[in-house]
Design an enzyme around this catalytic site. Structure first.
Site, mmCIF file in Angstrom:
data_model
loop_
_atom_site.group_PDB
_atom_site.id
_atom_site.type_symbol
_atom_site.label_atom_id
_atom_site.label_comp_id
_atom_site.label_asym_id
_atom_site.label_seq_id
_atom_site.Cartn_x
_atom_site.Cartn_y
_atom_site.Cartn_z
ATOM 1 N N LYS A 135 0.809 -1.220 0.000
ATOM 2 C CA LYS A 135 0.000 0.000 0.000
ATOM 3 C C LYS A 135 0.840 1.267 0.000
ATOM 4 O O LYS A 135 0.499 2.248 -0.664
ATOM 5 C CB LYS A 135 -0.963 -0.030 1.179
ATOM 6 C CG LYS A 135 -2.098 -1.042 1.031
ATOM 7 C CD LYS A 135 -3.041 -0.970 2.200
ATOM 8 C CE LYS A 135 -4.281 -1.846 1.985
ATOM 9 N NZ LYS A 135 -3.971 -3.260 1.858
ATOM 10 N N LYS A 177 -3.551 1.035 8.883
ATOM 11 C CA LYS A 177 -3.635 -0.072 7.930
ATOM 12 C C LYS A 177 -2.296 -0.771 7.783
ATOM 13 O O LYS A 177 -1.250 -0.125 7.709
ATOM 14 C CB LYS A 177 -4.029 0.437 6.539
ATOM 15 C CG LYS A 177 -5.467 0.766 6.316
ATOM 16 C CD LYS A 177 -5.665 1.131 4.847
ATOM 17 C CE LYS A 177 -7.076 1.499 4.513
ATOM 18 N NZ LYS A 177 -7.201 1.848 3.082
ATOM 19 N N GLY A 183 -8.737 -7.699 2.789
ATOM 20 C CA GLY A 183 -9.886 -8.348 3.425
ATOM 21 C C GLY A 183 -10.216 -7.813 4.801
ATOM 22 O O GLY A 183 -10.837 -8.505 5.610
ATOM 23 N N GLY A 184 -9.773 -6.566 5.079
ATOM 24 C CA GLY A 184 -10.082 -5.960 6.368
ATOM 25 C C GLY A 184 -9.138 -6.350 7.488
ATOM 26 O O GLY A 184 -9.256 -5.854 8.607
ATOM 27 N N HIS A 227 -17.619 3.322 -1.051
ATOM 28 C CA HIS A 227 -16.546 2.543 -1.658
ATOM 29 C C HIS A 227 -16.898 2.404 -3.138
ATOM 30 O O HIS A 227 -17.800 1.651 -3.501
ATOM 31 C CB HIS A 227 -16.460 1.171 -0.981
ATOM 32 C CG HIS A 227 -15.386 0.280 -1.519
ATOM 33 N ND1 HIS A 227 -14.590 -0.493 -0.711
ATOM 34 C CD2 HIS A 227 -14.950 0.037 -2.781
ATOM 35 C CE1 HIS A 227 -13.731 -1.184 -1.456
ATOM 36 N NE2 HIS A 227 -13.955 -0.872 -2.724
ATOM 37 N N HIS A 254 -15.667 -5.534 6.680
ATOM 38 C CA HIS A 254 -14.877 -4.895 5.622
ATOM 39 C C HIS A 254 -14.884 -5.711 4.330
ATOM 40 O O HIS A 254 -13.989 -5.561 3.496
ATOM 41 C CB HIS A 254 -13.421 -4.662 6.078
ATOM 42 C CG HIS A 254 -13.304 -3.798 7.289
ATOM 43 N ND1 HIS A 254 -13.560 -2.443 7.261
ATOM 44 C CD2 HIS A 254 -12.952 -4.089 8.574
ATOM 45 C CE1 HIS A 254 -13.378 -1.939 8.471
ATOM 46 N NE2 HIS A 254 -13.006 -2.918 9.283
ATOM 47 N N GLU A 294 -9.603 1.033 -6.674
ATOM 48 C CA GLU A 294 -10.586 1.287 -5.641
ATOM 49 C C GLU A 294 -10.386 2.679 -5.037
ATOM 50 O O GLU A 294 -9.268 3.085 -4.726
ATOM 51 C CB GLU A 294 -10.505 0.217 -4.549
ATOM 52 C CG GLU A 294 -10.695 -1.192 -5.099
ATOM 53 C CD GLU A 294 -11.043 -2.205 -4.034
ATOM 54 O OE1 GLU A 294 -11.147 -1.819 -2.849
ATOM 55 O OE2 GLU A 294 -11.206 -3.383 -4.374
ATOM 56 N N ARG A 311 -6.229 -8.098 -10.367
ATOM 57 C CA ARG A 311 -6.866 -9.363 -10.760
ATOM 58 C C ARG A 311 -8.292 -9.080 -11.181
ATOM 59 O O ARG A 311 -8.762 -7.942 -11.100
ATOM 60 C CB ARG A 311 -6.872 -10.333 -9.575
ATOM 61 C CG ARG A 311 -7.523 -9.720 -8.336
ATOM 62 C CD ARG A 311 -7.682 -10.710 -7.215
ATOM 63 N NE ARG A 311 -8.006 -10.089 -5.951
ATOM 64 C CZ ARG A 311 -9.204 -9.666 -5.571
ATOM 65 N NH1 ARG A 311 -10.222 -9.787 -6.403
ATOM 66 N NH2 ARG A 311 -9.398 -9.125 -4.389
#
Length: 699
Positions: A135, A177, A183-184, A227, A254, A294, A311
């Site tokens: 990230k 984060k 996946g949260g 989102h 999430h 996203e 993906r």
């Protein structure tokens, strides 16, 4: 950073040499494997499946032209075994591997291994996966490319002092984060400074367990954001397009639960801007193939880059429905070296689509995942506006080893409101017996006035929990239908053979008589949870029945029942109100499906027929869901205190710690590591701790 960004373009330019693909291996299972196979077969491409012990008889194996066994049920011993999958590709003569989503789809090392072995990886380059998978790196690249990013800290200094300083600079609330998260997991929110250290430690601990890396980044937390994600597609010739956006705001844990395209309420200028920003993001890493950029979006429709999924997404069918495309076919063609089939100006938006994910889970128990056999499965009839994406059939099992998704229901219409009505109607046409599902919850969600009005955000479920998890109330008509169906079923079966309790479709019916057509009155008992329901039925003239529930007012009921493939179809008129339902009786349970939704009622078994040897002691710890024993933390003979961890289970890729419900002595551990257990099964047997005789008073 700018030098690194420029170097990326110099050293990572993709090749564009066409390579023929006439056989593809799908390195995945379930729904996505079946989805890829359908497009490949349409293109005349042969397909190769791989499967674990748990998937030997699965639908994706049956659909493939060839199938190869790759190991035990655990994914890390089968679907994540890179060398085994490469060897299967070579043995089968597959020129390409499609990774689906999950498993190896975003694994840099696997993409590199495919290239090294001369096998086409149907996905982006390893460098794009690597850059977007971290990230902090992805945020730096996006910032350099001019993609809007949210205020935050993505630096290397991970000291507590520096992180607290940066959080203060950003301003609370702050999102914490894991840089390698997904996946949260490894994600926490500190609403104020006093919460920061505890939330940071919790996020780091979870990130290390999940990803082997506890490096964190900080971001300004946007309260109640949307989102919104954009589907992008690039080829090896430098072309890249966006195929509009999807709104995936409504989530639990999430994780997405219902998606729609296009995102409702966006102005045309915002729609164009967010699409162009996504293309900028893709071009910044020379992206090839299908990808999703996203964004989080605030109330003013300002959007900020969140991450890029390198993906095909689970929710890609809604994009296909509104653009008339086949993204899997595009993936295969682009991977073989072809150019994109359209230019940006040729992609037109048509209608609206929803995708509802149907899971084996219990929404009323914190969405606890489930598993078990699909004893009965009826779906809506697919047509040009309804798609059923699934990897299971009636009789299959939803395995404890993998994600508990049963199917994706994808519905299209000319406008949002019509598409949503069709979605609710199609959800009501689903009938699943054998395990809990989220179908009633999805119906409540898709029918909620705020969802209908498109007032969606990521806190939608907790904000509207009272309406989404209503106290269930059975109508008199539903109770009448259940009781009459029981008696009808018993009358039908008694004509065929004596009652056989081993037959899964022959429940024990506790009533005065099994032949409603021969007896003037009958008494039936049902259980709604712990609530007992007594139904008295009196036959009248002209086929009418007089029904009384729990001694209440008498109702006049007219009914017509028929049996179709072990399903009872009933049409009833209860005091002038006409309704229909489908009813399935399995073991000692009545499963009723009607316009009111689905209901499950139990048939009480007399005490003298109950099994006495298999029940757990009242306070022995039991499995909260089907799963696999991962670790045992105690030994037989050990004294434990209430709340002490005893056993760790793995179910649907999640870890659950089973704790002692009371203090006592472990008399017997009933399972070993690796065993599969059912929901409600006792795991450990306790006895009372012996009292200390030295403390007793002498007489």
């Amino acid at each position: 950073m700018l030098l690194s960004f420029l170097e990326h373009f110099v050293y990572n330019a993709p090749e564009s040499v066409p390579q023929a693909i006439d056989k593809v291996l799908i390195a995945n299972r379930g729904e996505i494997a079946c989805r890829v196979m359908r497009s490949a077969k349409k293109m005349g491409i042969r397909t190769v499946a791989v499967y674990s012990d748990a998937d030997r008889d699965s639908l994706h194996v049956a659909m493939a032209d060839e199938a190869y066994h790759i190991g035990p049920p655990a994914a890390n011993q089968s679907y994540l075994q890179q060398n085994i999958i490469i060897n299967v590709a070579k043995k089968s003569g597959a020129q390409a591997i499609h990774p689906g989503y999950g498993f190896l789809s975003e694994n840099t090392e696997f993409a590199e291994l495919c290239q090294k072995e001369g096998i086409i990886f149907i996905g982006p380059s390893a460098s794009a996966i690597r850059d977007m998978g971290i990230k902090s790196t992805s945020k730096a690249i996006m910032s350099a490319a001019g993609v809007p990013i949210i205020q935050g800290y993505h630096g290397d200094d991970q000291s507590l002092l520096r992180l607290k300083e940066e959080a203060a600079r950003i301003g609370y609330p702050v999102m914490i984060k894991a840089v390698r998260g997904g996946g949260g997991k490894g994600m926490r929110i500190a609403m104020k400074e006093s919460e920061f250290e505890a939330q940071l430690e919790s996020a780091k601990t979870e990130a290390m367990k999940s990803f082997g890396d506890d490096v964190m980044l900080l971001e300004k937390f946007v309260e109640k954001p949307r989102h919104v994600e954009v589907q992008v597609f690039g080829d090896r010739h430098g072309n890249c397009v966006y195929l509009f956006e999807r709104d995936c705001s409504v989530q639990r844990r999430h994780q997405k639960i219902i998606e729609e395209a296009p995102a409702p309420g966006l102005s045309e200028s915002v729609r164009k801007s967010i699409g162009e920003a996504a293309v900028l993001a893709a071009k910044a890493v020379n992206y090839v193939g299908a990808g999703t950029v996203e964004f989080i979006m605030d109330a003013q429709q300002q959007f900020y880059f969140m991450e890029m999924n390198t993906r095909l997404q689970v929710e890609h069918p809604v994009t296909e429905m509104i653009t008339g495309t086949d993204l899997v076919e595009w993936q295969i063609r682009i991977a073989s070296g072809e150019s994109l089939p359209v230019r940006q100006e040729e992609i037109k938006l048509r209608g609206h689509a929803f995708e509802a994910r149907i899971y084996a889970e219990d929404p009323n128990n914190s969405f606890m995942p489930g598993a078990g056999p699909l004893l009965h499965l009826t779906t809506p009839a697919p047509d040009h506006s309804i798609r059923i994406e699934t990897g299971v059939r009636q009789g299959d099992e939803v395995s404890v080893h993998y994600d508990p998704m049963i199917a994706k229901l994808v519905v299209w219409a000319e406008d949002r409101r019509t598409a949503l009505r069709r979605t609710v109607s199609a959800l009501k046409d689903y009938k699943v017996v054998g395990l809990n599902t989220n179908l009633p919850f999805l119906i409540n969600l898709a029918s909620h006035p705020e969802f209908v009005a498109a007032n969606v955000h990521t806190d939608f479920i907790p904000q509207h929990s009272k309406e989404l998890f209503p106290l269930r109330k059975l109508s008199d008509a539903t109770v009448c239908q259940a009781a009459l169906a029981m008696l009808f079923w018993q009358a039908e079966k008694s004509q065929e053979r004596a009652l056989d309790t081993k037959d899964p479709y022959s429940p024990f019916v506790w009533c005065e008589s099994a032949r409603i057509n021969e007896v003037p009155s009958q008494h039936v008992v049902l259980l709604d949870g712990d609530k007992k329901i007594s139904v008295d039925i009196q036959l009248c003239e002209d086929g009418l029945k007089q029904v009384q529930i729990n001694g209440g007012p008498q109702m006049i009921v007219q009914s017509h029942l028929s049996l179709e493939n072990n399903t009872i179809i009933i049409r009833s008129n209860v005091d002038g109100i006409v309704s229909s339902a489908s009813i399935i009786l399995q073991d000692n349970t009545v499963h009723l499906f009607s316009v009111e939704g689905s209901h499950t009622l139990n048939i009480p078994i007399p005490e003298f027929l109950k099994s006495t040897g298999s029940s757990a002691a009242l306070d022995d710890p039991v499995a909260p869901m089907p799963g696999v024993i991962e670790r045992i933390l105690i030994k037989e003979g050990a004294t434990v205190v209430q709340g002490q961890p005893l056993v760790v289970m793995i179910a649907m890729k999640m870890e659950y710690v089973i704790r002692a419900p009371r203090s006592g002595v472990v008399e017997k551990i009933l399972f070993k590591v690796g065993d599969t257990v059912s929901k409600g099964t006792a795991l450990v047997h306790f006895t009372e701790a012996e009292s200390d005789s030295s403390n007793s008073e002498e007489s």
